[in-house]
Design a protein around this motif. Structure first.
Motif, PDB file in Angstrom:
ATOM      1  N   ILE A   1      62.756  24.982  24.754  1.00 15.95           N
ATOM      2  CA  ILE A   1      62.963  26.081  23.808  1.00 15.95           C
ATOM      3  C   ILE A   1      64.093  25.680  22.876  1.00 15.95           C
ATOM      4  O   ILE A   1      65.100  25.110  23.319  1.00 15.95           O
ATOM      5  CB  ILE A   1      63.388  27.378  24.527  1.00 15.95           C
ATOM      6  N   VAL A   2      63.947  25.979  21.592  1.00 17.88           N
ATOM      7  CA  VAL A   2      65.046  25.780  20.656  1.00 17.88           C
ATOM      8  C   VAL A   2      65.322  27.080  19.916  1.00 17.88           C
ATOM      9  O   VAL A   2      64.439  27.926  19.760  1.00 17.88           O
ATOM     10  CB  VAL A   2      64.774  24.648  19.640  1.00 17.88           C
ATOM     11  N   THR A   3      66.562  27.219  19.485  1.00 18.85           N
ATOM     12  CA  THR A   3      66.930  28.316  18.596  1.00 18.85           C
ATOM     13  C   THR A   3      67.648  27.744  17.385  1.00 18.85           C
ATOM     14  O   THR A   3      68.243  26.666  17.442  1.00 18.85           O
ATOM     15  CB  THR A   3      67.846  29.343  19.289  1.00 18.85           C
ATOM     16  N   SER A   4      67.590  28.491  16.286  1.00 17.85           N
ATOM     17  CA  SER A   4      68.305  28.087  15.083  1.00 17.85           C
ATOM     18  C   SER A   4      68.394  29.298  14.157  1.00 17.85           C
ATOM     19  O   SER A   4      67.978  30.402  14.526  1.00 17.85           O
ATOM     20  CB  SER A   4      67.618  26.916  14.388  1.00 17.85           C
ATOM     21  N   SER A   5      68.948  29.083  12.968  1.00 14.54           N
ATOM     22  CA  SER A   5      69.085  30.203  12.033  1.00 14.54           C
ATOM     23  C   SER A   5      69.301  29.702  10.617  1.00 14.54           C
ATOM     24  O   SER A   5      69.433  28.501  10.368  1.00 14.54           O
ATOM     25  CB  SER A   5      70.261  31.099  12.442  1.00 14.54           C
ATOM     26  N   MET A   6      69.382  30.649   9.703  1.00 17.76           N
ATOM     27  CA  MET A   6      69.649  30.361   8.296  1.00 17.76           C
ATOM     28  C   MET A   6      71.138  30.274   7.986  1.00 17.76           C
ATOM     29  O   MET A   6      71.514  30.029   6.846  1.00 17.76           O
ATOM     30  CB  MET A   6      69.019  31.453   7.418  1.00 17.76           C
ATOM     31  N   SER A   7      71.993  30.439   8.986  1.00 20.74           N
ATOM     32  CA  SER A   7      73.419  30.628   8.731  1.00 20.74           C
ATOM     33  C   SER A   7      74.172  29.333   8.470  1.00 20.74           C
ATOM     34  O   SER A   7      74.906  29.235   7.491  1.00 20.74           O
ATOM     35  CB  SER A   7      74.071  31.354   9.912  1.00 20.74           C
ATOM     36  N   LYS A   8      74.040  28.347   9.338  1.00 16.06           N
ATOM     37  CA  LYS A   8      74.935  27.194   9.318  1.00 16.06           C
ATOM     38  C   LYS A   8      74.489  26.123   8.332  1.00 16.06           C
ATOM     39  O   LYS A   8      75.139  25.877   7.324  1.00 16.06           O
ATOM     40  CB  LYS A   8      75.041  26.607  10.735  1.00 16.06           C
ATOM     41  N   ALA A   9      73.365  25.491   8.631  1.00 17.15           N
ATOM     42  CA  ALA A   9      72.896  24.384   7.783  1.00 17.15           C
ATOM     43  C   ALA A   9      72.319  24.867   6.465  1.00 17.15           C
ATOM     44  O   ALA A   9      72.229  24.096   5.508  1.00 17.15           O
ATOM     45  CB  ALA A   9      71.850  23.561   8.533  1.00 17.15           C
ATOM     46  N   TRP A  10      71.928  26.165   6.396  1.00 10.39           N
ATOM     47  CA  TRP A  10      71.231  26.660   5.207  1.00 10.39           C
ATOM     48  C   TRP A  10      72.084  27.596   4.352  1.00 10.39           C
ATOM     49  O   TRP A  10      71.605  28.087   3.328  1.00 10.39           O
ATOM     50  CB  TRP A  10      69.920  27.342   5.623  1.00 10.39           C
ATOM     51  N   ALA A  11      73.338  27.860   4.754  1.00 11.22           N
ATOM     52  CA  ALA A  11      74.321  28.565   3.912  1.00 11.22           C
ATOM     53  C   ALA A  11      73.928  29.995   3.570  1.00 11.22           C
ATOM     54  O   ALA A  11      74.330  30.527   2.539  1.00 11.22           O
ATOM     55  CB  ALA A  11      74.576  27.766   2.618  1.00 11.22           C
ATOM     56  N   LEU A  12      73.141  30.634   4.456  1.00 15.20           N
ATOM     57  CA  LEU A  12      72.661  31.988   4.172  1.00 15.20           C
ATOM     58  C   LEU A  12      72.883  32.908   5.367  1.00 15.20           C
ATOM     59  O   LEU A  12      71.978  33.601   5.835  1.00 15.20           O
ATOM     60  CB  LEU A  12      71.173  31.951   3.794  1.00 15.20           C
ATOM     61  N   ALA A  13      74.110  32.954   5.853  1.00 14.37           N
ATOM     62  CA  ALA A  13      74.416  33.784   7.018  1.00 14.37           C
ATOM     63  C   ALA A  13      74.161  35.262   6.755  1.00 14.37           C
ATOM     64  O   ALA A  13      73.805  36.016   7.671  1.00 14.37           O
ATOM     65  CB  ALA A  13      75.876  33.576   7.438  1.00 14.37           C
TER      66      ALA A  13
ATOM     67  N   ASP B   1      55.492  26.308  24.617  1.00 12.93           N
ATOM     68  CA  ASP B   1      54.980  26.943  25.830  1.00 12.93           C
ATOM     69  C   ASP B   1      54.587  28.375  25.483  1.00 12.93           C
ATOM     70  O   ASP B   1      55.443  29.238  25.262  1.00 12.93           O
ATOM     71  CB  ASP B   1      56.055  26.925  26.920  1.00 12.93           C
ATOM     72  N   LYS B   2      53.289  28.632  25.390  1.00  9.02           N
ATOM     73  CA  LYS B   2      52.813  29.956  24.977  1.00  9.02           C
ATOM     74  C   LYS B   2      53.286  31.047  25.935  1.00  9.02           C
ATOM     75  O   LYS B   2      53.550  32.182  25.522  1.00  9.02           O
ATOM     76  CB  LYS B   2      51.283  29.972  24.895  1.00  9.02           C
ATOM     77  N   GLY B   3      53.385  30.697  27.226  1.00 11.11           N
ATOM     78  CA  GLY B   3      53.853  31.676  28.194  1.00 11.11           C
ATOM     79  C   GLY B   3      55.276  32.109  27.919  1.00 11.11           C
ATOM     80  O   GLY B   3      55.615  33.301  28.008  1.00 11.11           O
ATOM     81  N   ILE B   4      56.141  31.156  27.565  1.00  7.92           N
ATOM     82  CA  ILE B   4      57.529  31.491  27.245  1.00  7.92           C
ATOM     83  C   ILE B   4      57.594  32.372  26.001  1.00  7.92           C
ATOM     84  O   ILE B   4      58.308  33.378  25.971  1.00  7.92           O
ATOM     85  CB  ILE B   4      58.359  30.203  27.054  1.00  7.92           C
ATOM     86  N   ILE B   5      56.839  32.011  24.966  1.00 11.79           N
ATOM     87  CA  ILE B   5      56.849  32.805  23.736  1.00 11.79           C
ATOM     88  C   ILE B   5      56.396  34.238  24.023  1.00 11.79           C
ATOM     89  O   ILE B   5      56.983  35.211  23.518  1.00 11.79           O
ATOM     90  CB  ILE B   5      55.975  32.147  22.659  1.00 11.79           C
ATOM     91  N   GLU B   6      55.377  34.398  24.841  1.00 11.14           N
ATOM     92  CA  GLU B   6      54.900  35.750  25.148  1.00 11.14           C
ATOM     93  C   GLU B   6      55.933  36.523  25.961  1.00 11.14           C
ATOM     94  O   GLU B   6      56.113  37.724  25.764  1.00 11.14           O
ATOM     95  CB  GLU B   6      53.561  35.687  25.880  1.00 11.14           C
ATOM     96  N   GLN B   7      56.634  35.852  26.879  1.00 13.62           N
ATOM     97  CA  GLN B   7      57.704  36.515  27.611  1.00 13.62           C
ATOM     98  C   GLN B   7      58.812  36.976  26.666  1.00 13.62           C
ATOM     99  O   GLN B   7      59.335  38.088  26.788  1.00 13.62           O
ATOM    100  CB  GLN B   7      58.293  35.568  28.660  1.00 13.62           C
ATOM    101  N   LEU B   8      59.176  36.124  25.723  1.00 18.09           N
ATOM    102  CA  LEU B   8      60.196  36.500  24.742  1.00 18.09           C
ATOM    103  C   LEU B   8      59.735  37.703  23.928  1.00 18.09           C
ATOM    104  O   LEU B   8      60.520  38.627  23.654  1.00 18.09           O
ATOM    105  CB  LEU B   8      60.505  35.331  23.811  1.00 18.09           C
ATOM    106  N   ALA B   9      58.473  37.704  23.531  1.00 17.20           N
ATOM    107  CA  ALA B   9      57.940  38.798  22.716  1.00 17.20           C
ATOM    108  C   ALA B   9      57.977  40.120  23.477  1.00 17.20           C
ATOM    109  O   ALA B   9      58.329  41.171  22.917  1.00 17.20           O
ATOM    110  CB  ALA B   9      56.514  38.472  22.276  1.00 17.20           C
ATOM    111  N   VAL B  10      57.616  40.081  24.760  1.00 16.53           N
ATOM    112  CA  VAL B  10      57.638  41.306  25.566  1.00 16.53           C
ATOM    113  C   VAL B  10      59.059  41.829  25.707  1.00 16.53           C
ATOM    114  O   VAL B  10      59.323  43.029  25.539  1.00 16.53           O
ATOM    115  CB  VAL B  10      57.013  41.038  26.953  1.00 16.53           C
ATOM    116  N   ALA B  11      60.007  40.935  26.003  1.00 23.74           N
ATOM    117  CA  ALA B  11      61.403  41.360  26.153  1.00 23.74           C
ATOM    118  C   ALA B  11      61.981  41.857  24.839  1.00 23.74           C
ATOM    119  O   ALA B  11      62.775  42.806  24.807  1.00 23.74           O
ATOM    120  CB  ALA B  11      62.236  40.194  26.683  1.00 23.74           C
ATOM    121  N   ARG B  12      61.554  41.249  23.756  1.00 27.85           N
ATOM    122  CA  ARG B  12      62.086  41.604  22.439  1.00 27.85           C
ATOM    123  C   ARG B  12      61.716  43.027  22.050  1.00 27.85           C
ATOM    124  O   ARG B  12      62.425  43.665  21.261  1.00 27.85           O
ATOM    125  CB  ARG B  12      61.547  40.605  21.414  1.00 27.85           C
ATOM    126  N   ASP B  13      60.627  43.555  22.585  1.00 26.82           N
ATOM    127  CA  ASP B  13      60.247  44.944  22.295  1.00 26.82           C
ATOM    128  C   ASP B  13      61.351  45.919  22.677  1.00 26.82           C
ATOM    129  O   ASP B  13      61.440  47.021  22.116  1.00 26.82           O
ATOM    130  CB  ASP B  13      58.966  45.311  23.048  1.00 26.82           C
TER     131      ASP B  13
END
Length: 400
Positions: free
Chosen positions: A229-241, A252-264
């Motif tokens: 799993i990786v995370t990133s954002s627009m803040s640091k390298a892209w200067a748009l915090a 891993d589709k299973g991990i993505i679906e777990q994240l989606a359920v928790a994110r609700d």
């Protein structure tokens, strides 16, 4: 009630970044740009395009992030596991910054009875949040003599029968060090043998400014391990915090679906306006010029910081960063003793208006890194120049 320790980096920033006249070289984002400036990076013609569609109803929008934004994020991982067709938009969930993505990963996949190994030093969230969720955390300590490159032999010693996750941060905050591809491959092999998730905070990727093209390591998504799993954002390298857009990605589709359920339970969606700005910034006709601007700024400013270090060899030492926006610098007195970094930072701010972060307090997890400060050097160049000039006078008057 869960006891949450103070997030020392954020507490320090909140306390001091609005000091009148401050010369802020604690900030870790590449010098931020406005939406108007962002338009200037568009390569398709002289007339700035319309970034935001003001005719769209302001509903919650796309729950996982718009298709266009997620496609553009996926394009950041062009070699993301070519054996399975690479990273697609379905492998990505958009969040409010990387800080929300990181929290979502832990909230979903870590809990009581589990064990997490986390590189150290790193962003405090990466080891404190698992602890608050009831997991045991072992710190995988990076050493200056290894140029802050992780020792995989040490990782092997930290693995337990209940280890659920290995957490890395590449490029590293606060050191600016890069973990090479060969070492990443060794980490993946350890994880594969023990069936452990590898979570890589890659928020400073792809700001590699001190490496040859052949030396730039891939994302862990590119190393053929499904449970990455990786995370990133627009803040640091892209200067748009300010648009508060980040993401989590996994093949891993299973991990993505777990994240989606928790994110609700935490977030419905990101702002449609922010989504549209991020989509524009990461488009093929904007992204190269924006990244080139930030890499050039990093190289220019790092040269200034390196000269400052060279001009003060008796009081300053470091491992020169190869990526990202931060440097971890040790200050000592003329007799070689490390400064009291917290008192030092406060006195420097008071006498020179220069602001940076104390390493012992913000990254020490106890008494480590006495005398170290973290400097964010990819600010506007004139700010760094003034800050280093003031700091040079302070060092001459107080440490020599």
């Amino acid at each position: 009630m869960v006891k949450i320790p103070a997030f020392e980096v954020e507490q320090w920033m909140d306390a001091y970044e609005n000091t009148p006249g401050v010369l802020n070289i604690a900030e870790t984002c590449a010098a931020s740009i406005s939406v108007s400036q962002l338009c200037e990076f568009h390569s398709a013609g002289p007339a700035p395009p319309s970034i935001i569609d003001f005719s769209k109803p302001m509903t919650y929008g796309a729950i996982r992030g718009s298709d266009g934004l997620r496609r553009n994020i996926a394009a950041l991982y062009p070699d993301g596991g070519s054996d399975a067709g690479g990273v697609t938009q379905e492998d990505i969930i958009v969040t409010q910054g990387a800080i929300a993505a990181n929290h979502l990963v832990f909230y979903t996949l870590v809990g009581p009875g589990g064990h997490v190994v986390c590189v150290f030093p790193t962003y405090q969230q990466l080891y404190t949040i698992p602890e608050t969720l009831g997991a045991e955390v072992s710190l995988w300590k990076l050493r200056v003599e290894d140029h802050y490159v992780p020792d995989v032999g040490e990782l092997e010693k930290l693995i337990k029968s209940n280890t659920k996750m290995i957490v890395i941060n590449n490029p590293n905050n606060p050191t600016g060090a890069t973990t090479p591809k060969a070492v990443l491959a060794e980490i993946i092999e350890v994880a594969r043998r023990h069936d452990i998730i590898v979570f890589s905070d890659e928020v400073y990727r792809p700001l590699f400014h001190g490496l040859a093209e052949s030396e730039i390591p891939p994302s862990v998504l590119s190393l053929g391990y499904q449970k990455a799993i990786v995370t990133s954002s627009m803040s640091k390298a892209w200067a748009l915090a300010g648009i508060r857009v980040g993401w989590a990605a996994s093949r891993d589709k299973g991990i993505i679906e777990q994240l989606a359920v928790a994110r609700d339970y935490t977030t419905i969606s990101v702002s449609q306006l922010d989504d549209q700005v991020a989509r524009f910034a990461l488009g093929a006709d904007v992204r190269p010029a924006l990244l080139a601007r930030n890499i050039a700024l990093a190289r220019t400013n790092l040269a200034l910081l390196e000269k400052f270090i060279q001009d003060h060899p008796d009081t300053c030492s470091w491992v020169k960063p190869t990526a990202g926006t931060t440097a971890f610098v040790r200050f000592s007195t003329k007799d070689g003793q490390p400064v009291d970094d917290e008192a030092f930072c406060k006195d420097v701010l008071d006498k020179t208006k220069v602001m940076f972060l104390p390493g012992g307090r913000c990254f020490g997890h106890g008494h480590a890194f006495q005398g170290y400060v973290r400097i964010g050097y990819v600010s506007e160049t004139h700010v760094l120049q003034k800050a280093l000039s003031n700091l040079s006078r302070y060092v001459a008057e107080n440490l020599n």
